[in-house]
Design a protein around this motif. Structure first.
Motif, PDB file in Angstrom:
ATOM      1  N   THR A   1       0.818  -1.219   0.000  1.00 56.19           N
ATOM      2  CA  THR A   1       0.000   0.000   0.000  1.00 56.19           C
ATOM      3  C   THR A   1       0.849   1.265   0.000  1.00 56.19           C
ATOM      4  OG1 THR A   1      -0.170  -0.046   2.423  1.00 56.19           O
ATOM      5  CG2 THR A   1      -1.981  -1.061   1.156  1.00 56.19           C
ATOM      6  N   HIS A   2       1.994   1.248   0.726  1.00 56.08           N
ATOM      7  CA  HIS A   2       2.846   2.434   0.779  1.00 56.08           C
ATOM      8  C   HIS A   2       4.184   2.060   1.395  1.00 56.08           C
ATOM      9  CE1 HIS A   2       1.131   2.369   4.792  1.00 56.08           C
ATOM     10  NE2 HIS A   2       1.889   3.371   5.201  1.00 56.08           N
ATOM     11  N   HIS A   3       5.127   3.004   1.353  1.00 58.04           N
ATOM     12  CA  HIS A   3       6.530   2.660   1.595  1.00 58.04           C
ATOM     13  C   HIS A   3       6.896   2.485   3.065  1.00 58.04           C
ATOM     14  CE1 HIS A   3       6.656   7.027   2.282  1.00 58.04           C
ATOM     15  NE2 HIS A   3       7.711   6.779   3.032  1.00 58.04           N
ATOM     16  N   HIS A   4       6.036   2.821   4.007  1.00 52.97           N
ATOM     17  CA  HIS A   4       6.427   2.717   5.421  1.00 52.97           C
ATOM     18  C   HIS A   4       6.862   1.289   5.761  1.00 52.97           C
ATOM     19  CE1 HIS A   4       4.080   6.568   6.751  1.00 52.97           C
ATOM     20  NE2 HIS A   4       5.279   6.830   6.283  1.00 52.97           N
ATOM     21  N   GLY A   5       7.921   1.208   6.564  1.00 48.85           N
ATOM     22  CA  GLY A   5       8.555  -0.085   6.819  1.00 48.85           C
ATOM     23  C   GLY A   5       7.643  -1.123   7.442  1.00 48.85           C
ATOM     24  N   ASP A   6       6.672  -0.677   8.268  1.00 48.14           N
ATOM     25  CA  ASP A   6       5.793  -1.670   8.893  1.00 48.14           C
ATOM     26  C   ASP A   6       4.876  -2.337   7.871  1.00 48.14           C
ATOM     27  OD1 ASP A   6       4.728   0.970   8.814  1.00 48.14           O
ATOM     28  OD2 ASP A   6       3.161   0.440  10.251  1.00 48.14           O
ATOM     29  N   HIS A   7       4.822  -1.808   6.650  1.00 46.44           N
ATOM     30  CA  HIS A   7       4.049  -2.427   5.565  1.00 46.44           C
ATOM     31  C   HIS A   7       4.946  -3.055   4.505  1.00 46.44           C
ATOM     32  CE1 HIS A   7       0.134  -0.584   6.738  1.00 46.44           C
ATOM     33  NE2 HIS A   7       0.993   0.149   7.433  1.00 46.44           N
ATOM     34  N   ALA A   8       6.081  -2.402   4.244  1.00 45.95           N
ATOM     35  CA  ALA A   8       6.866  -2.705   3.043  1.00 45.95           C
ATOM     36  C   ALA A   8       8.175  -3.437   3.295  1.00 45.95           C
ATOM     37  CB  ALA A   8       7.171  -1.403   2.293  1.00 45.95           C
TER      38      ALA A   8
ATOM     39  N   GLY B   1      -2.185  10.890   0.748  1.00 41.69           N
ATOM     40  CA  GLY B   1      -2.579  11.694   1.903  1.00 41.69           C
ATOM     41  C   GLY B   1      -1.748  11.312   3.106  1.00 41.69           C
ATOM     42  N   HIS B   2      -1.930  10.079   3.593  1.00 40.42           N
ATOM     43  CA  HIS B   2      -1.062   9.568   4.671  1.00 40.42           C
ATOM     44  C   HIS B   2       0.387   9.652   4.215  1.00 40.42           C
ATOM     45  CE1 HIS B   2       0.407   6.897   7.844  1.00 40.42           C
ATOM     46  NE2 HIS B   2       0.938   6.126   6.918  1.00 40.42           N
ATOM     47  N   THR B   3       0.641   9.168   3.006  1.00 38.95           N
ATOM     48  CA  THR B   3       1.893   9.404   2.280  1.00 38.95           C
ATOM     49  C   THR B   3       1.521   9.701   0.831  1.00 38.95           C
ATOM     50  OG1 THR B   3       2.130   7.070   1.668  1.00 38.95           O
ATOM     51  CG2 THR B   3       3.238   7.784   3.707  1.00 38.95           C
TER      52      THR B   3
ATOM     53  N   GLY C   1      -4.780  -0.125   3.840  1.00 40.32           N
ATOM     54  CA  GLY C   1      -3.474   0.229   4.403  1.00 40.32           C
ATOM     55  C   GLY C   1      -3.623   1.163   5.587  1.00 40.32           C
ATOM     56  N   ASP C   2      -2.826   2.230   5.603  1.00 33.50           N
ATOM     57  CA  ASP C   2      -2.897   3.211   6.684  1.00 33.50           C
ATOM     58  C   ASP C   2      -3.801   4.396   6.342  1.00 33.50           C
ATOM     59  OD1 ASP C   2      -1.297   1.800   8.383  1.00 33.50           O
ATOM     60  OD2 ASP C   2       0.509   3.012   8.065  1.00 33.50           O
ATOM     61  N   HIS C   3      -4.534   4.295   5.230  1.00 38.55           N
ATOM     62  CA  HIS C   3      -5.475   5.368   4.883  1.00 38.55           C
ATOM     63  C   HIS C   3      -6.588   5.450   5.938  1.00 38.55           C
ATOM     64  CE1 HIS C   3      -7.627   8.167   2.433  1.00 38.55           C
ATOM     65  NE2 HIS C   3      -8.590   7.342   2.113  1.00 38.55           N
TER      66      HIS C   3
HETATM   67 ZN   LIG Z   1       2.070   4.289   7.121  1.00 37.55          ZN
END
Ligand SMILES: [Zn+2]
Length: 293
Positions: free
Chosen positions: A91-98, A147-149, A165-167
């Motif tokens: 969903t996006h680049h943040h480490g807890d996801h990616a 928005g979040h990223t 994701g974190d949206h």
């Molecule tokens: Zn995030």
């Protein structure tokens, strides 16, 4: 302006820390909870295993932390679905996801796909809004949700459920990061997901939102408007630094979340400054306080 009421307070959602490690959410989706709980990740990152049960294939959405126990849990979920992993979506680049995207993509010999080339890797696929991915016996729609990223995507399933994701978080509200995040884009993304009429929201962290997903998105929009109203009300008392504004507006929020609250506050002030409604120092370390324009 009234304080917006979170519709989830009456839903009887699983308490923090009470989510099962693995849960079948619907025929298309199994959720695997990563062992990385924190103030920001809530219960921990949710990794979603998605595919038609008869296809023998599955896609991983947000593999999460590159953790051996989490990988073992995901492999057990794949085995239970009699599926092999054919792609990894992020969903996006943040480490807890990616973080696990590239190592697990290599481990499974599966293509990695994300909005950012950095996340997708040199042999990965860069996704855009409107892409339709025929994969694992189903079709997954790509929905841009910046928005979040700036690089945030959501994934719409054939069932009508949307992996957000974190949206949107299963509990509480999300953070619009600063300087990369964007409040105006975030609000547009909330409306975009609302317009899809989602049957469920499967969130990066926290429980699945199935009872009335539209009401949660409306609450998120109202919550953002309320925070903006609070900032303007506080600034009507006189100029203030971002830290002072956070201490005032987020007084009821645990202090460990204030750094995240400061990012959302800066993002909201950046929107207000672009609209010509406030002026002064928004960036970290800025000396001048913020004031009404
Ligand atoms: Zn995030």
């Amino acid at each position: 302006m009234d304080v917006p009421v979170d519709p989830r307070t009456s839903w009887g959602l699983a308490a923090p820390g009470a989510l099962p490690r693995t849960a079948d959410l619907e025929p298309l989706v199994t959720r695997v909870l990563a062992p990385n709980p924190s103030g920001m990740t809530l219960d921990g990152t949710n990794t979603y295993v998605v595919g038609d049960p008869g296809s023998g294939q599955a896609v991983l959405v947000d593999p999460g932390p590159d953790d051996p126990a989490h990988l073992a849990a995901v492999e057990s979920a794949l085995t239970a679905r009699d599926a092999r992993c054919v792609a990894v979506l992020v969903t996006h680049h943040h480490g807890d996801h990616a973080e696990a995207a590239l190592p697990w993509g290599a481990h499974f010999a599966a293509e990695v796909a994300a909005a950012s080339a950095d996340v997708a890797g040199p042999r990965g696929r860069v996704l855009s809004h409107g892409d339709r991915l025929p994969v694992a016996g189903t079709t997954i729609g790509v929905v841009a949700t910046p928005g979040h990223t700036a690089d945030h995507l959501a994934f719409r399933l054939e069932s009508g459920a949307v992996l957000v994701g974190d949206h949107v978080l299963g509990r509480g509200t999300s953070v619009v990061t600063h300087p990369q995040g964007d409040v105006v884009a975030y609000l547009e993304s909330l409306r975009r997901v609302h317009d899809l009429g989602p049957s469920a929201l499967y969130c990066g962290p926290g429980p699945a939102l199935t009872e009335d997903p539209g009401a949660v998105l409306e609450f998120y929009l109202a919550h953002r408007a309320y925070r903006e109203h609070q900032l303007l009300t506080a600034l009507a008392q006189g100029p203030a630094t971002v830290d002072e504004l956070v201490a005032s507006v987020y007084a009821e929020v645990p202090r460990q979340l204030w750094p995240a609250a400061a990012q959302s506050t800066r993002a909201t002030l950046a929107k207000l400054r672009a609209e010509g409604r406030v002026e002064g120092g928004i960036e970290p370390g800025a000396g001048a306080p913020v004031r009404l324009a």
